[in-house]
Design a protein around this motif. Structure first.
Motif, PDB file in Angstrom:
ATOM      1  N   ARG A   1       0.850  -1.186   0.000  1.00 34.26           N
ATOM      2  CA  ARG A   1       0.000   0.000   0.000  1.00 34.26           C
ATOM      3  C   ARG A   1       0.887   1.237   0.000  1.00 34.26           C
ATOM      4  NH1 ARG A   1      -5.371  -0.803   0.640  1.00 34.26           N
ATOM      5  NH2 ARG A   1      -5.593   1.444   0.970  1.00 34.26           N
ATOM      6  N   ILE A   2       0.418   2.290  -0.654  1.00 33.60           N
ATOM      7  CA  ILE A   2       1.195   3.521  -0.828  1.00 33.60           C
ATOM      8  C   ILE A   2       0.374   4.671  -0.250  1.00 33.60           C
ATOM      9  CG2 ILE A   2       2.386   4.990  -2.500  1.00 33.60           C
ATOM     10  CD1 ILE A   2       2.002   2.576  -4.495  1.00 33.60           C
ATOM     11  N   GLY A   3       1.007   5.524   0.539  1.00 30.04           N
ATOM     12  CA  GLY A   3       0.210   6.567   1.161  1.00 30.04           C
ATOM     13  C   GLY A   3       0.965   7.849   1.448  1.00 30.04           C
ATOM     14  N   SER A   4       0.195   8.867   1.779  1.00 31.06           N
ATOM     15  CA  SER A   4       0.733  10.169   2.180  1.00 31.06           C
ATOM     16  C   SER A   4       0.622  10.289   3.691  1.00 31.06           C
ATOM     17  CB  SER A   4      -0.065  11.302   1.532  1.00 31.06           C
ATOM     18  OG  SER A   4      -1.442  11.219   1.884  1.00 31.06           O
ATOM     19  N   ALA A   5       1.698  10.757   4.289  1.00 31.05           N
ATOM     20  CA  ALA A   5       1.671  10.953   5.744  1.00 31.05           C
ATOM     21  C   ALA A   5       2.380  12.259   6.087  1.00 31.05           C
ATOM     22  CB  ALA A   5       2.337   9.773   6.455  1.00 31.05           C
ATOM     23  N   GLY A   6       1.688  13.330   5.792  1.00 30.95           N
ATOM     24  CA  GLY A   6       0.475  13.283   4.999  1.00 30.95           C
ATOM     25  C   GLY A   6       0.366  14.533   4.167  1.00 30.95           C
ATOM     26  N   VAL A   7      -0.752  14.640   3.487  1.00 25.02           N
ATOM     27  CA  VAL A   7      -1.093  15.878   2.780  1.00 25.02           C
ATOM     28  C   VAL A   7      -1.545  16.909   3.813  1.00 25.02           C
ATOM     29  CG1 VAL A   7      -2.749  16.938   1.209  1.00 25.02           C
ATOM     30  CG2 VAL A   7      -1.703  14.746   0.627  1.00 25.02           C
ATOM     31  N   MET A   8      -0.905  18.067   3.802  1.00 24.76           N
ATOM     32  CA  MET A   8      -1.269  19.125   4.746  1.00 24.76           C
ATOM     33  C   MET A   8      -2.437  19.911   4.146  1.00 24.76           C
ATOM     34  SD  MET A   8       0.802  18.565   7.247  1.00 24.76           S
ATOM     35  CE  MET A   8       0.547  16.842   6.838  1.00 24.76           C
ATOM     36  N   LEU A   9      -3.633  19.427   4.424  1.00 25.08           N
ATOM     37  CA  LEU A   9      -4.832  19.827   3.702  1.00 25.08           C
ATOM     38  C   LEU A   9      -5.138  21.328   3.716  1.00 25.08           C
ATOM     39  CD1 LEU A   9      -7.023  18.584   1.972  1.00 25.08           C
ATOM     40  CD2 LEU A   9      -8.362  18.151   4.040  1.00 25.08           C
ATOM     41  N   PRO A  10      -4.877  22.058   4.804  1.00 23.12           N
ATOM     42  CA  PRO A  10      -5.200  23.487   4.781  1.00 23.12           C
ATOM     43  C   PRO A  10      -4.508  24.286   3.667  1.00 23.12           C
ATOM     44  CG  PRO A  10      -4.915  22.779   7.045  1.00 23.12           C
ATOM     45  CD  PRO A  10      -4.493  21.627   6.175  1.00 23.12           C
ATOM     46  N   HIS A  11      -3.427  23.735   3.099  1.00 23.01           N
ATOM     47  CA  HIS A  11      -2.748  24.442   2.004  1.00 23.01           C
ATOM     48  C   HIS A  11      -3.516  24.354   0.690  1.00 23.01           C
ATOM     49  CE1 HIS A  11       0.671  24.998   4.518  1.00 23.01           C
ATOM     50  NE2 HIS A  11       1.165  23.786   4.408  1.00 23.01           N
ATOM     51  N   TYR A  12      -4.450  23.403   0.582  1.00 26.70           N
ATOM     52  CA  TYR A  12      -4.962  23.044  -0.730  1.00 26.70           C
ATOM     53  C   TYR A  12      -6.483  23.035  -0.789  1.00 26.70           C
ATOM     54  CZ  TYR A  12      -0.215  21.251  -0.528  1.00 26.70           C
ATOM     55  OH  TYR A  12       1.129  21.133  -0.330  1.00 26.70           O
ATOM     56  N   ALA A  13      -7.000  22.995  -2.019  1.00 22.62           N
ATOM     57  CA  ALA A  13      -8.423  22.781  -2.238  1.00 22.62           C
ATOM     58  C   ALA A  13      -8.695  21.284  -2.145  1.00 22.62           C
ATOM     59  CB  ALA A  13      -8.828  23.298  -3.615  1.00 22.62           C
ATOM     60  N   ALA A  14      -9.703  20.924  -1.340  1.00 21.16           N
ATOM     61  CA  ALA A  14      -9.999  19.513  -1.128  1.00 21.16           C
ATOM     62  C   ALA A  14     -10.334  18.800  -2.435  1.00 21.16           C
ATOM     63  CB  ALA A  14     -11.153  19.366  -0.133  1.00 21.16           C
ATOM     64  N   LEU A  15     -11.019  19.481  -3.345  1.00 23.14           N
ATOM     65  CA  LEU A  15     -11.385  18.857  -4.617  1.00 23.14           C
ATOM     66  C   LEU A  15     -10.141  18.461  -5.408  1.00 23.14           C
ATOM     67  CD1 LEU A  15     -13.393  17.973  -6.773  1.00 23.14           C
ATOM     68  CD2 LEU A  15     -13.482  20.343  -7.577  1.00 23.14           C
ATOM     69  N   LYS A  16      -9.146  19.341  -5.461  1.00 22.21           N
ATOM     70  CA  LYS A  16      -7.932  19.033  -6.208  1.00 22.21           C
ATOM     71  C   LYS A  16      -7.210  17.844  -5.593  1.00 22.21           C
ATOM     72  CE  LYS A  16      -4.748  19.483  -9.313  1.00 22.21           C
ATOM     73  NZ  LYS A  16      -5.016  18.977 -10.670  1.00 22.21           N
ATOM     74  N   VAL A  17      -7.126  17.794  -4.277  1.00 20.60           N
ATOM     75  CA  VAL A  17      -6.482  16.660  -3.607  1.00 20.60           C
ATOM     76  C   VAL A  17      -7.230  15.369  -3.926  1.00 20.60           C
ATOM     77  CG1 VAL A  17      -5.868  15.642  -1.374  1.00 20.60           C
ATOM     78  CG2 VAL A  17      -5.530  18.097  -1.768  1.00 20.60           C
ATOM     79  N   ALA A  18      -8.563  15.429  -3.887  1.00 23.70           N
ATOM     80  CA  ALA A  18      -9.368  14.247  -4.192  1.00 23.70           C
ATOM     81  C   ALA A  18      -9.105  13.778  -5.618  1.00 23.70           C
ATOM     82  CB  ALA A  18     -10.849  14.556  -4.001  1.00 23.70           C
ATOM     83  N   GLU A  19      -9.027  14.700  -6.564  1.00 25.29           N
ATOM     84  CA  GLU A  19      -8.770  14.322  -7.952  1.00 25.29           C
ATOM     85  C   GLU A  19      -7.395  13.672  -8.097  1.00 25.29           C
ATOM     86  OE1 GLU A  19     -11.459  17.483 -10.490  1.00 25.29           O
ATOM     87  OE2 GLU A  19      -9.418  18.056  -9.964  1.00 25.29           O
ATOM     88  N   GLN A  20      -6.396  14.238  -7.434  1.00 25.30           N
ATOM     89  CA  GLN A  20      -5.053  13.658  -7.501  1.00 25.30           C
ATOM     90  C   GLN A  20      -5.056  12.223  -6.991  1.00 25.30           C
ATOM     91  OE1 GLN A  20      -2.991  16.524  -5.096  1.00 25.30           O
ATOM     92  NE2 GLN A  20      -2.261  17.703  -6.855  1.00 25.30           N
TER      93      GLN A  20
END
Length: 335
Positions: free
Chosen positions: A70-89
């Protein structure tokens, strides 16, 4: 016991920062061969020692070179980004590695305030918006609309839930534990940040307050520890000098590449530094496979965990790989 790895792409003195990125890719392939369950990569900015700034890019490269882990992010620092863009990635990543993607998110900036503003100059990044961001992210990663907007790319055939990236909440305080419990998400505590301070309280809150979700009917927790193994306790302690020196220097605002243990051994530590290191070393997971294995089993039993995530720094890639190989053998991982 499942074992997983968190890698931060650490810059080593005398080597290029790009070497650290390539070493992360090689380590992921090596870890899969040893039988590790997950391989997570971190996000940090403007921190010279840790050069892993774009976990989604690294994850795509790792996906192309692995087949099972399994491959994962630990983690994406979400406040920097738009949630939709992160979801698409991350839905694209799921297309590259179906059913193997973990989307770990955190609230911390992973940087200083000035860098945080540069990462997203158009959004204030109000921490109070974080719970809503996470809920929107969950919906979009599962192919569900939020604010009337569907996620892209289109959901896979059948249930979008079955193939959505697995969202994890990361944290080192009670806040993340409580939010993970409220949203019914798996939770990973950054034990190595503060040598485990606050872990018992965080896990207690998480398990006590947990609200079952469709994907996770029961709480699921892990912690990330820093560990270094070698053939003997003495050799492991010598290799750990690099991180000992880094922790002392960072506390004084001195940031730079990880220095080699022979250099540090030659100069040593003064009396005050020895006093600062003593409690850190007492709580460390450094030593032979038998020494570290016993400590990790005791910690896992105390915290009622069936999975541990391990982070290891060493100046020599061969030393790091040997450490992970010793740990895999100690816990009888299946290659």
């Amino acid at each position: 016991m499942r074992l997983s790895i968190l890698d931060q792409s650490v810059w080593v003195a005398g080597r290029g920062q790009d070497d650290a990125i390539r070493d992360t890719l090689d380590l992921a392939v090596f870890a899969e061969g040893l039988g590790y369950h997950r391989f997570w990569v971190s996000e940090h900015h403007a921190l010279p020692t840790i050069v892993g700034t774009a976990p989604e890019v690294l994850m795509a490269a790792i996906a192309s070179r692995t087949t099972r882990i399994r491959i994962g992010s630990a983690g994406v620092m979400l406040p920097h980004y738009a949630a939709l863009k992160v979801a698409e990635q991350f839905r694209v990543l799921d297309a590259l590695a179906p059913g193997r993607i973990d989307l770990g998110v955190g609230r911390a900036p992973g940087s200083d305030g000035r860098t945080a503003r540069l990462l997203n100059p158009n959004v204030a990044g109000n921490p109070d918006d974080f719970p809503q961001q996470v809920q929107e992210l969950i919906a979009w990663t599962r192919g569900l609309p939020a604010h009337g907007v569907p996620a892209h790319p289109l959901p896979p055939e059948g249930s979008g839930l079955a193939r959505a990236p697995d969202v994890w909440m990361l944290g080192s305080s009670d806040y993340g534990a409580q939010l993970a419990a409220h949203l019914g998400l798996p939770y990973a505590f950054a034990y190595f940040f503060m040598d485990g301070q606050g872990v018992e309280q965080a896990l207690h809150l998480y398990r006590t307050l947990y609200r079952p979700s469709d994907r996770h009917p029961a709480p699921r927790a892990t912690i990330c520890v820093w560990a270094l193994l070698a053939d003997t306790d003495a050799e492991a302690q010598r290799q750990a000098l690099s991180r000992d020196r880094w922790r002392l220097d960072r506390a004084r605002g001195r940031l730079g590449p990880l220095r080699w243990p022979d250099e540090i051994a030659a100069t040593g530590f003064d009396e005050m530094e020895q006093q600062q290191l003593a409690p850190m070393r007492a709580r460390s997971f450094v030593g032979s496979a038998a020494t570290v294995g016993a400590k990790l089993r005791a910690l896992a039993a105390e915290l009622q965990l069936d999975e541990l995530v391990v982070n290891t720094w060493a100046t020599d890639p061969a030393v790091r790989r040997h450490s992970y190989a010793l740990l895999a053998r100690e816990f009888k991982l299946a290659p």
